[in-house]
Motif scaffolding. Structure first.
Motif: not given
Length: 708
Positions: A552, A584, A586-587, A595-597, A634, A636
Motif C-alpha cells: 500500500t 491519500d 491506497h493499494y 489501486d482502491n483507496r 475495501y 470502495n
C-alpha cells in the motif's frame, strides 16, 4: 451542505502557501534547562517544549492545554483538535479513533490507538496489546507533544504514526487549589479538584476527577472516576526523580455501528442487536505506577531512566459472549544524551533503550453471556474458551545531530527492534498455539536548515516497524473448533501467524513565522508492506479480523496556520487558526482491489476557528470542521457522506488567571454525519451497518476557580 472538496480558496491558500519559522534553539540538556527556567511560569514550559520539537527535522505538534480547556474537553477528540496530520474522532463514549499518516487506519478503532506509540510523561503506555484509553483523562494534562511519523525516533517510537506524549501537571505549573465543573447536553457532567504544591526541593500534584454522560446516541451512557498523583524531588542540582500514579475506571454502554440511512433519519438510534444484548465495555480499574530519574553528569551529558508497572483488566460484554481480560505490562527505559564538538562541529548524540513486556497472567476467559447459536442450551456463565496472549517489544536506538555547516544540521539514527508475540488456546485442550519472534531495524536520515530566525526547512527518510497485537493472532484466525466441541464450537481454536508491518517514508517540509502568522507544512510519502488492516466479517460482528495486506501507499500533506488578523492598541485581537490534512492511502496493484483507496479515513480534513479576544478577558469564537466522503469497504462500493459542522464558544478568563467560565456550542446546524467508519470487505454497494454517528447539536457550560 458545503462540500469539503470546495473549501474556501482563501482559507486553503493560507493553510498551504506560507513561508517562515520561529528560531529553533540548540538542544538544551536538562540541567541547563532547569537552571535557566522558572518552572512556575507555564509559558516557559510550553516554549521549552516547542523549542525541543523544533530541533526535530520533521512534523511535530505541541498542544498547550490552556486553549482546549476554554471549552468542553471530554476526550482525545477535544485535546487533539486543530492539529495538522492528526485525525481524532469519537468512536462512541471515550473511545476515539486516532490516526496519524494513516496509522492503524482500521485497527481496533476507538480502543487501542494502534500504529502509535503513546507515552505518559515520557514513560511508555503503549504495550504489545495496544494503548487502552482510560488513563488519558484530558483534565490531568499540562500539554501534549506529538511527533508525527519517524520524528518520534528519539522517544523509541518506530510506529508509522509516530509518538504522542501526554505531559501531566506538576507542583511547579499547577495552582495550589483548582476546582472545575462542566455540564451540558445529553446528561454530560464533569468534575475535578486538583492541587499542586512546592515545598523546597519537593513538589506534588494530585487530582481527582469524575464524569458521566447519558450519551448522544441511545445506549451510550458512560461513567468514569480516576485520580492522578506525582511527586518530584531534587536531591541536588545534578539529580532529580519523580514518581507517578494514575488510577481510573470506566464503564461504557455500547451502541454498535449503524447504517448511513439510520444516521440520516434517526442519528440517535443504536444498533438494535447491541441494545437487545445490553452490550457494554467495563474497565474496572487500571493502574499505572512509574518513576523517572535524571542524573546530569555534567553540563553536556545526562542519563535518564524510567520504570513502569501498568495493569489494565477489561470486562467486555460485546456480543453474546463475555470476555474477561487481565493485562499487566512492565516497561523500562534508559536514555543517554551528550553534547560534543566533532571536527570543530557541534554534535548531540543520544542512546536509548526501551523494553515493554506482558507479565504472566490468567489471559482471557470467554463464557456464555446470552445463549444463542452453538451455545443454545448452555446457561449464562458456562465456560467456552480460555486463551493467553503474551508479547514484548525491545528497541535500542542510537542517534546523532551534527551541525555540518552554519545552521545546517544532519540527523542520523539507527534502531534495532526485537518483538515477540504469542497466543495459545488453553481450553479446550485441543486448542493450538502460535509463537512469533522477529528482529528488524529502522534507520533514519534527516536534514534541517535554519534559513533565517523565522524560517526552517527540513526533510527526512526513515523506516518504521510495527508488530501485530498478540490478541489479533487468535481473533483473526479462521481455524475453529468443530461441531461437537460443546460451547466452544465455532470459536477460533488455533492462532494464526501475522508479519510485522514495515514502511519506508520520505518527508519534506518547513515551519516558520511570517507576516501571515505561524505556519507549518509537511509532505510525506510512505511505501508500506504487510500493512495490518482490519475488516468486519459481517455487519453484526463486534470484533474485526486483522490481516496483512498487499503493498500500500500512504501519502499526504499536513498544514497549519495561526494568523493574527488584527490587534488593537488596547490589547484586543482577532485571530484565525487553521489545520488541514490531505490523506491519500491506497493499494498498489492489489489482485482484488487494484489501486482502491483504503477505507476508514477522509481524504480532506479541515478545521478552522476565528476568535476575538477583548482586553478585559472576554472572548468569542466561531469554528468549523469540513470532512470529505469516506469509503466504508475495501471494494470502495459505498461511501459515508462528506459533512460540514459549525460551532461557537464564548467565555471569560479573569486577568489574574484565578477563574474562567465558558459556553461551548457544538454542531449548531445539527448536522447528521458519520464520525468514524469500521470497514467491511465488499458491501457490493449496499448500506451496511459500518458507521458511528457524530454528536448532534449540543450546549455545554463550565467554570473553574484556582487559588494561585
Amino acid at each position: 451542505m458545503p462540500s469539503p472538496h470546495s473549501l474556501p480558496a482563501a482559507l486553503l491558500g493560507l493553510a498551504l502557501v506560507c513561508p517562515a519559522l520561529a528560531e529553533a534553539e540548540g538542544l538544551e540538556l536538562g540541567q541547563v534547562l532547569i537552571g535557566a527556567q522558572d518552572q512556575s511560569d507555564e509559558d516557559q514550559v510550553i516554549e521549552s517544549a516547542k523549542a525541543r520539537l523544533d530541533e526535530v527535522p520533521g512534523g511535530t505538534n505541541v498542544v498547550d492545554m490552556r486553549r482546549p480547556l476554554q471549552g468542553r474537553v471530554a476526550s482525545n477528540q477535544d485535546v487533539l483538535a486543530y492539529q495538522p496530520g492528526v485525525y481524532a474522532q469519537s468512536a462512541g463514549n471515550e473511545g476515539v479513533k486516532i490516526s496519524i499518516r494513516g496509522s492503524g487506519i482500521n485497527r481496533a478503532p476507538g480502543a487501542h490507538a494502534s500504529g502509535l506509540y503513546t507515552l505518559l510523561d515520557g514513560l511508555p503506555l503503549t504495550g504489545p496489546g495496544g494503548t487502552p484509553y482510560e488513563l488519558l483523562d484530558p483534565l490531568w494534562l499540562d500539554h501534549v507533544e506529538v511527533l508525527r511519523g519517524a520524528n518520534g525516533f528519539d522517544r523509541g517510537a518506530l510506529a508509522l504514526g509516530g509518538a504522542i506524549d501526554y505531559i501531566s501537571h506538576t507542583g511547579y505549573d499547577a495552582p495550589r487549589l483548582q476546582v472545575r465543573y462542566a455540564m451540558g447536553s445529553h446528561g454530560y457532567v464533569q468534575r475535578q479538584v486538583s492541587s499542586g504544591q512546592v515545598l523546597g526541593d519537593l513538589d506534588t500534584y494530585v487530582a481527582l476527577t469524575d464524569a458521566s454522560s447519558d450519551g448522544y446516541q441511545d445506549h451510550t451512557a458512560s461513567d468514569s472516576q480516576g485520580m492522578i498523583a506525582n511527586v518530584g524531588y531534587r536531591f541536588n542540582p545534578n539529580l532529580e526523580t519523580r514518581f507517578y500514579l494514575r488510577y481510573r475506571q470506566t464503564d461504557n454502554d455500547l451502541a454498535g455501528r449503524v447504517t448511513k440511512h439510520s444516521i440520516e433519519h434517526d442519528p440517535r438510534a443504536a444498533n438494535l442487536a447491541y441494545v437487545a444484548r445490553d452490550d457494554r465495555r467495563e474497565q474496572p480499574g487500571s493502574t499505572f505506577i512509574g518513576n523517572k530519574t535524571t542524573y546530569y553528569i555534567d553540563d553536556d551529558s545526562s542519563i535518564q531512566t524510567g520504570l513502569v508497572y501498568h495493569d489494565y483488566p477489561m470486562d467486555l460484554r460485546e456480543g453474546p459472549n463475555r470476555l474477561k481480560v487481565a493485562y499487566t505490562d512492565v516497561s523500562g527505559t534508559f536514555d543517554y544524551k551528550r553534547r560534543d564538538t566533532l571536527w570543530g562541529l557541534e554534535s548531540v548524540s543520544t542512546v536509548g533503550l526501551r523494553t515493554t513486556k506482558h507479565l504472566p497472567n490468567d489471559g482471557a476467559s470467554e463464557s456464555v453471556r446470552i445463549p444463542t447459536g452453538n451455545t443454545a442450551g448452555y446457561a449464562p456463565g458456562t465456560p467456552m474458551r480460555n486463551f493467553t496472549y503474551q508479547g514484548s517489544d525491545n528497541v535500542l536506538h542510537v542517534g546523532n545531530d551534527l551541525e555540518i555547516a552554519d545552521d545546517l544540521w544532519l540527523t542520523t539514527g539507527l534502531a534495532a527492534i526485537y518483538t515477540r508475540r504469542e497466543s495459545a488456546v488453553t481450553y479446550p485442550q485441543t486448542g493450538g498455539k502460535t509463537s512469533l519472534h522477529d528482529w528488524d531495524y529502522a534507520p533514519r536520515l534527516g536534514l534541517r536548515y535554519q534559513v533565517t530566525p523565522d524560517l526552517q526547512l527540513f526533510g527526512n527518510l526513515s523506516r518504521s516497524v510495527e508488530a501485530p497485537h498478540p490478541w489479533s493472532l487468535i481473533y483473526s484466525s479462521n481455524v475453529r473448533f468443530p461441531a461437537g466441541s460443546g460451547p466452544a464450537t465455532g470459536t477460533q481454536s488455533t492462532p494464526i501467524e501475522l508479519q510485522n508491518q514495515t514502511a519506508t517514508t520520505l518527508e519534506i517540509g518547513g515551519r516558520g513565522d511570517s507576516g501571515i502568522g505561524q505556519w507549518s507544512l509537511a509532505w510525506y510519502y510512505a511505501q508500506v508492506r504487510h500493512e495490518l488492516l482490519s475488516v468486519l466479517p459481517d455487519a453484526n460482528a463486534t470484533t474485526p479480523y486483522e490481516l496483512n495486506a498487499s503493498p500500500t501507499v500512504h501519502q499526504g500533506v499536513e498544514a497549519s496556520l495561526l494568523s493574527p488578523l488584527w490587534s488593537g492598541e488596547d490589547g484586543a485581537r482577532l485571530s484565525l487558526r487553521q489545520s488541514y490534512t490531505f490523506s491519500d492511502f491506497h493499494y498498489r496493484d492489489d489482485e482484488r482491489f487494484g489501486d482502491n483507496r483504503l477505507p476508514g479515513l477522509p481524504m480532506h480534513y479541515y478545521q478552522g476557528e476565528l476568535r476575538y479576544d477583548w482586553p478585559q478577558g472576554f472572548f468569542a469564537a466561531v469554528n468549523t470542521q469540513l470532512v470529505s466522503k469516506v469509503a466504508v469497504d475495501y471494494a470502495n462500493s459505498y461511501y459515508a457522506d462528506p459533512y460540514a459542522i459549525f460551532g461557537a464558544t464564548v467565555g471569560y478568563n479573569a486577568p489574574k488567571g484565578d477563574w474562567q467560565t465558558w459556553l461551548d456550542l457544538r454542531n449548531l446546524t445539527d448536522q447528521h454525519y458519520a464520525a468514524t467508519v469500521t470497514p467491511g470487505y465488499d458491501d457490493k454497494g449496499l448500506d451496511a451497518a459500518r458507521s458511528t454517528p457524530g454528536e448532534g447539536m449540543g450546549m455545554f457550560v463550565g467554570v473553574s476557580w484556582s487559588l494561585l
